[in-house]
Write a protein that holds these residues in place. Sequence first.
Motif, PDB file in Angstrom:
ATOM      1  N   TYR A  89      42.675  34.351  33.649  1.00  0.00           N
ATOM      2  CA  TYR A  89      43.565  35.457  34.014  1.00  0.00           C
ATOM      3  C   TYR A  89      45.000  34.960  34.198  1.00  0.00           C
ATOM      4  CZ  TYR A  89      45.640  39.354  36.571  1.00  0.00           C
ATOM      5  OH  TYR A  89      46.459  40.369  36.973  1.00  0.00           O
ATOM      6  N   LYS A  93      48.036  35.819  31.773  1.00  0.00           N
ATOM      7  CA  LYS A  93      48.976  36.812  32.286  1.00  0.00           C
ATOM      8  C   LYS A  93      50.418  36.520  31.848  1.00  0.00           C
ATOM      9  CE  LYS A  93      49.924  39.627  36.352  1.00  0.00           C
ATOM     10  NZ  LYS A  93      51.318  39.837  35.996  1.00  0.00           N
ATOM     11  N   CYS A 113      46.750  44.425  32.392  1.00  0.00           N
ATOM     12  CA  CYS A 113      46.336  43.033  32.151  1.00  0.00           C
ATOM     13  C   CYS A 113      44.925  42.783  32.695  1.00  0.00           C
ATOM     14  CB  CYS A 113      47.350  42.101  32.797  1.00  0.00           C
ATOM     15  SG  CYS A 113      47.023  40.372  32.501  1.00  0.00           S
TER      16      CYS A 113
END
Lengths: 326, 326
Positions: A89, A93, A113
């Motif tokens: 993540y 991102k 996202c």
Amino acid sequence: MRGIKKTILNHLHTPKTFWELMRNQDVNAVQLINILNNLYEQGIIEMKTQKIYLTQRGEKQDSKVRLNRHTRCDFCDSGYLIDGFGDIYYRFKSYYDTKPKNIPGFDQGSMRCKDVLKRLVFIYDKGDLCNTRILILGDDDLLSIAIAMTGLPQEIVVLDIDERLVHYIHDVSSKEHLNIETEVYSIENKVPLQKKMDVFISDPVESLVGIKLFLSRGISLLANGGRFYFGLTHIDSSLSKWQKIEQMLVNGSCVITDVVRDFAFYPGVYYKNIKERLFFDPGLPPKSWYTSSLIRGVKLEDKISESGSVSLGTSLYKDDETITVK
Amino acid sequence: MRGIKKTILNHLHTPKTFWELMRNQDVNAVQLINILNNLYEQGIIEMKTQKIYLTQRGEKQDSKVRLNRHTRCDFCDSGYLIDGFGDIYYRFKSYYDTKPKNIPGFDQGSMRCKDVLKRLVFIYDKGDLCNTRILILGDDDLLSIAIAMTGLPQEIVVLDIDERLVHYIHDVSSKEHLNIETEVYSIENKVPLQKKMDVFISDPVESLVGIKLFLSRGISLLANGGRFYFGLTHIDSSLSKWQKIEQMLVNGSCVITDVVRDFAFYPGVYYKNIKERLFFDPGLPPKSWYTSSLIRGVKLEDKISESGSVSLGTSLYKDDETITVK
């Protein structure tokens, strides 16, 4: 059958009891027993401490790193959580945040996202990421990058009409050594791909003619037993359109295995058309009003395919139900 | 259209913003706008503090108690929780715990008590409980009792082949003043019901001929716009059987709106057939190995219907994929 066996082997990258394995895949008990008996006879799996393990021979056939990421919500056991993919993540991102801005002309509108990660978790949980060849048709969400960062797929191909996006994904892929294959491609043309894929993912346009084209192009590239994932909203598509899409799928040798409501949220969707048509003022929408359901299916045998060229103009993006496209 | 308008009014028992309402039902934005404009013109709804309220006139048309039960998992926002129905859970559980024991001959196998409540929560969340006429075909889970305890439906009819169960539900209904209509009924006969229902719920047998019969009988009793809910497993049904069931639905004027994997667990399911066929010992199953997906759909117009009598024998319960029926 190849697809099914592969999924079961994918699940066995983490040893599982027979009963856990039964729960975590699509085939029925009789088929699962036949596949496992076969793998057992061939010495590819073994039983130890009541769990099914890949043997050394099984591991050798397929030397992927064993991963055991946390996917399900601890509280209700049915929702999906991205926490187990926290490393990806944060790595993902920064690329997501700096990607080329959406162009409404291409009907681009990206999910949040964290929803990109949630889609990844869902596909991972089904055993469809590990050691598979994945085709993504249209990728303004950059799902390809997040998926590639897991290191699990055998191959990822992204086809997108937007040159800026294709270059961006290509550059990130080079920089991060992700080996995503990219190509500029318009859905109106023949797909520039010869090989059969295991998984097809898309967030298609929602005009009936457009979504049918996206799905038929993608599914035609799937091997039998291949899985597909796509988003579909209730906002721009009526239940009759849903029905027509479902008819195309299930009459065309596919089966729908999951329809998960409100799976992803798309911030910043155009809503002036809605406001103008209402007899009262609905007020400002919250960030998360525009949601999409995630549909998953399996191709049982080849019947759906659009392989030639077509010319659709704006009817590709819009029909009389699409209200959030400018 | 009647079904859609009713669902929207059901959701408005609790005032909602336009954007919340959009998320919580099936129709597309254009249809929703048309329905709301119409209700607004008729003075049935009004806007106050950015929320849509039923007016006094709207309330009068339909004087149900306003309920705002908690349904979604706080942690992941996608799973369903039964906590908001705690009062009903405890009132229901004592009847669930003392119900007649399952008879394998009838292919009875009940989901866990908490899963009965979870199914209720799911149906409530879709706006399909409040002020609707509900038909339950086969009710060894006693869902009818839990649903009736909410006081929300207009009418509940239970048809079941098992006389013991029918009497039990009838007795509980009398004792608790629930007004559930019950009748002993075999799926092979014509349904003894003339009126059209809004919601049809079943946990059908899983032979193809049997499940088709259950679904066609139930759906034939739905008004256009009516919703249906049924359970289907991967264990006793292959993906090709799923496909045939889906074909019957979507080619017969229904649309599938939700397929939620592993929604309910059935303890104590017969697994000797599985053990005998496996080349290795799978060990004892955990309590929750046998799961069922929940499928929801909407009937768009009338095409599926089985109204005459048929005679099926054991093929009603079993085909060559059903492995957990003795």
